[in-house]
Motif scaffolding. Structure first.
Motif, mmCIF file in Angstrom:
data_model
loop_
_atom_site.group_PDB
_atom_site.id
_atom_site.type_symbol
_atom_site.label_atom_id
_atom_site.label_comp_id
_atom_site.label_asym_id
_atom_site.label_seq_id
_atom_site.Cartn_x
_atom_site.Cartn_y
_atom_site.Cartn_z
ATOM 1 N N HIS A 1 0.602 -0.919 0.460
ATOM 2 C CA HIS A 1 0.122 -0.173 0.139
ATOM 3 C C HIS A 1 0.719 1.367 -0.064
ATOM 4 C CE1 HIS A 1 -4.160 -2.673 2.098
ATOM 5 N NE2 HIS A 1 -3.515 -2.018 0.559
ATOM 6 N N ASP A 2 2.029 1.129 1.035
ATOM 7 C CA ASP A 2 2.959 2.255 0.950
ATOM 8 C C ASP A 2 3.508 2.934 -0.527
ATOM 9 O OD1 ASP A 2 3.724 4.798 2.478
ATOM 10 O OD2 ASP A 2 6.079 3.738 2.115
ATOM 11 N N ASP A 3 3.830 2.116 -1.285
ATOM 12 C CA ASP A 3 4.588 2.355 -2.457
ATOM 13 C C ASP A 3 3.254 2.829 -3.275
ATOM 14 O OD1 ASP A 3 7.412 0.997 -1.750
ATOM 15 O OD2 ASP A 3 6.621 -1.317 -2.503
ATOM 16 N N LEU A 4 2.043 2.261 -3.712
ATOM 17 C CA LEU A 4 1.229 2.360 -3.678
ATOM 18 C C LEU A 4 0.821 4.286 -3.860
ATOM 19 C CD1 LEU A 4 -0.962 1.465 -6.679
ATOM 20 C CD2 LEU A 4 -1.947 1.045 -4.726
ATOM 21 N N ILE A 5 0.893 4.369 -2.707
ATOM 22 C CA ILE A 5 0.902 5.382 -2.497
ATOM 23 C C ILE A 5 1.539 6.575 -2.984
ATOM 24 C CG2 ILE A 5 -0.120 6.966 0.116
ATOM 25 C CD1 ILE A 5 -0.866 4.544 1.040
ATOM 26 N N ASP A 6 3.055 6.253 -2.567
ATOM 27 C CA ASP A 6 3.926 6.639 -2.956
ATOM 28 C C ASP A 6 4.801 6.611 -4.561
ATOM 29 O OD1 ASP A 6 3.831 7.414 -0.134
ATOM 30 O OD2 ASP A 6 6.116 6.262 0.545
ATOM 31 N N ASP A 7 3.948 5.710 -5.096
ATOM 32 C CA ASP A 7 4.042 5.880 -6.454
ATOM 33 C C ASP A 7 5.237 5.148 -6.468
ATOM 34 O OD1 ASP A 7 3.385 5.329 -9.173
ATOM 35 O OD2 ASP A 7 3.385 7.090 -9.833
ATOM 36 N N SER A 8 6.090 4.952 -5.441
ATOM 37 C CA SER A 8 7.767 4.362 -5.754
ATOM 38 C C SER A 8 7.708 3.540 -6.290
ATOM 39 C CB SER A 8 8.284 3.912 -3.973
ATOM 40 O OG SER A 8 7.832 4.643 -3.465
ATOM 41 N N PRO A 9 9.105 3.055 -7.418
ATOM 42 C CA PRO A 9 9.323 2.302 -8.603
ATOM 43 C C PRO A 9 9.803 0.594 -8.204
ATOM 44 C CG PRO A 9 11.242 4.243 -8.895
ATOM 45 C CD PRO A 9 9.406 4.375 -7.583
ATOM 46 N N LEU A 10 10.697 0.856 -6.807
ATOM 47 C CA LEU A 10 11.223 -0.162 -6.592
ATOM 48 C C LEU A 10 11.075 -0.243 -5.778
ATOM 49 C CD1 LEU A 10 15.212 0.815 -8.583
ATOM 50 C CD2 LEU A 10 13.468 -0.770 -9.115
ATOM 51 N N ARG A 11 11.174 -2.363 -5.074
ATOM 52 C CA ARG A 11 11.441 -2.247 -3.518
ATOM 53 C C ARG A 11 12.580 -3.540 -4.048
ATOM 54 N NH1 ARG A 11 10.185 -0.737 1.488
ATOM 55 N NH2 ARG A 11 8.181 1.002 1.111
ATOM 56 N N HIS A 12 13.703 -3.174 -3.477
ATOM 57 C CA HIS A 12 14.630 -4.549 -2.570
ATOM 58 C C HIS A 12 15.094 -4.411 -4.482
ATOM 59 C CE1 HIS A 12 13.470 -5.410 1.600
ATOM 60 N NE2 HIS A 12 12.319 -5.741 1.297
ATOM 61 N N GLY A 13 15.307 -3.377 -4.919
ATOM 62 C CA GLY A 13 15.876 -3.392 -5.892
ATOM 63 C C GLY A 13 15.277 -3.875 -7.205
ATOM 64 N N ARG A 14 13.572 -4.323 -6.909
ATOM 65 C CA ARG A 14 12.618 -4.804 -7.708
ATOM 66 C C ARG A 14 11.500 -3.833 -7.783
ATOM 67 N NH1 ARG A 14 15.965 -9.314 -5.735
ATOM 68 N NH2 ARG A 14 14.123 -10.304 -4.690
ATOM 69 N N PRO A 15 10.891 -4.344 -9.879
ATOM 70 C CA PRO A 15 9.552 -3.018 -9.459
ATOM 71 C C PRO A 15 8.964 -3.712 -8.518
ATOM 72 C CG PRO A 15 10.644 -4.068 -11.314
ATOM 73 C CD PRO A 15 11.436 -4.701 -10.684
ATOM 74 N N THR A 16 8.353 -3.070 -8.024
ATOM 75 C CA THR A 16 7.372 -2.717 -6.480
ATOM 76 C C THR A 16 5.539 -3.706 -7.957
ATOM 77 O OG1 THR A 16 6.653 -0.280 -7.791
ATOM 78 C CG2 THR A 16 8.393 -0.906 -5.398
ATOM 79 N N ILE A 17 5.027 -3.616 -6.228
ATOM 80 C CA ILE A 17 3.561 -4.783 -6.849
ATOM 81 C C ILE A 17 2.741 -3.888 -7.771
ATOM 82 C CG2 ILE A 17 2.035 -5.896 -6.726
ATOM 83 C CD1 ILE A 17 4.291 -7.476 -5.258
ATOM 84 N N HIS A 18 2.605 -3.204 -7.719
ATOM 85 C CA HIS A 18 1.565 -2.409 -8.656
ATOM 86 C C HIS A 18 2.300 -1.658 -10.080
ATOM 87 C CE1 HIS A 18 4.138 1.657 -7.239
ATOM 88 N NE2 HIS A 18 3.303 2.966 -8.130
ATOM 89 N N VAL A 19 3.953 -1.645 -9.872
ATOM 90 C CA VAL A 19 4.543 -1.321 -11.468
ATOM 91 C C VAL A 19 4.559 -3.047 -12.319
ATOM 92 C CG1 VAL A 19 6.589 -0.994 -12.295
ATOM 93 C CG2 VAL A 19 6.290 0.091 -10.659
ATOM 94 N N ALA A 20 4.832 -4.305 -11.584
ATOM 95 C CA ALA A 20 5.014 -5.317 -12.257
ATOM 96 C C ALA A 20 3.525 -6.096 -12.573
ATOM 97 C CB ALA A 20 5.409 -6.176 -11.108
#
Length: 351
Positions: A91-110
């Motif tokens: 949810h946080d990555d989605l709200i922040d529109d973050s592209p990466l997490r642990h060096g890989r695309p975030t869930i909403h990007v993937a």
């Protein structure tokens, strides 16, 4: 099998295995509904594949510090804290529109790819990610309830789940509402407290303690240790977010600056800045097109003002406060050692 001596790496491996088995089984059941759900099921598993497992460890020690023994059922209950975290991250990555997490695309990007070349692929990917986060939160409660601990123990802890969810969501809402507003260190610290500190340290400890039947004094001690330590954890995250090595953090350095998020680091920088520096920051903060040069300028202003040093001092003071509260409690030596080690690993890290 009971493990009388706690080792961080061994504990992490136990939690990883619980999560892998549980979520793989749930993902299979989910994908069995329809073949189209396969890509979403894969993201469900990916959401729990990485992590330090700190929240599970704090829950574990919340139980052990009462004098209760290790058990696999306890580890399953503690592992549910990691599903809460996984849900919050999605949810946080989605709200922040973050592209990466642990060096890989975030869930909403993937998940953009799961809907093909539709014109609304971005929106559809975000919607799917939101639902993955919701499912992870539901699975957290399921794993906790099915951990194998006695029902009477689970009943003692279950009300704390509502508190944890309420405070976590309140913190996330506060961050959204404060984003773009005038920098304010007290407001930033309140966001930190509710969005991260409580569900990272305090609530897992309290839930572990409630499972074990901890008394009032011990629960108060958990909060006195957990809140400042949880704040130190997020303050470190703020520093790593801008000054850390992306290869180690797995996140994009520019996220907080581009989003003009209400971090303590930005609030301290603004407080210390003169009019000219504030004017310069005003032209850079919140810009979607902020490039590497602009980011370096922000870092340069922060270093000149010694804002990172101020945050380091705040981290140190909070760790000292947490450890002071810990040593006032009459805990088993193993619990003191475990919670002391966790304090250092939470606040002094590179990722």
């Amino acid at each position: 099998m009971a493990h009388e001596r706690w080792e961080p790496a061994a504990f992490k491996a136990r939690v990883d295995e619980v999560l892998r088995r549980f979520v793989a089984r749930e993902a299979d059941e989910f994908a069995a509904v329809d073949p189209m759900l396969g890509a979403v099921a894969e993201r469900l598993e990916a959401a729990v594949a990485e992590g330090k497992r700190l929240r599970a460890a704090f829950c574990y020690w919340g139980w052990r510090a009462v004098g209760q023994p290790d058990s696999d059922a306890l580890v399953r209950a503690a592992a549910s804290m990691e599903l809460v975290h996984a849900a919050a991250v999605v949810h946080d990555d989605l709200i922040d529109d973050s592209p990466l997490r642990h060096g890989r695309p975030t869930i909403h990007v993937a998940l953009r790819g799961a809907v093909g070349a539709r014109p609304d692929a971005d929106a559809a990917g975000r919607s799917l990610a939101m639902l993955v986060g919701d499912l992870l939160m539901a699975l957290a409660g399921q794993l906790f309830a099915a951990s194998g601990l006695p029902a009477a123990y689970l009943v003692r802890a279950r009300p704390l789940w509502a508190v944890m969810a309420r405070e976590l969501i309140a913190g996330e809402c506060l961050e959204i509402l404060r984003t773009g507003a005038g920098p304010d260190i007290e407001a930033s610290l309140k966001v930190i407290r509710y969005k991260t500190a409580k569900y990272t340290v305090e609530q897992p400890l309290l839930i572990g303690g409630a499972l074990a039947g901890a008394g009032v004094r011990l629960r108060e001690g958990y909060s006195a240790y957990g809140l400042p330590l949880g704040e130190a954890f997020q303050l470190r995250d703020d520093l790593l977010g801008l000054f850390g090595d992306p290869e180690l953090t797995g996140k994009a350095n520019a996220d907080d600056v581009r989003g003009r998020r209400p971090t303590a680091l930005l609030a301290e920088t603004w407080r210390l800045a003169d009019d000219a520096e504030r004017e310069l920051l005003h032209t850079l903060l919140g810009r979607d097109d902020l490039d590497g040069e602009g980011l370096d300028t922000v870092r340069e202003v922060m270093r000149r003002l010694k804002a990172p040093d101020r945050i380091e001092s705040m981290i140190g003071a909070r760790v000292e406060e947490a450890l002071g509260a810990l040593h006032e409690l009459d805990l088993p030596a193993g619990a003191v050692g475990g919670l002391t080690a966790l304090a250092h690993s939470a606040a002094v890290r590179l990722s």
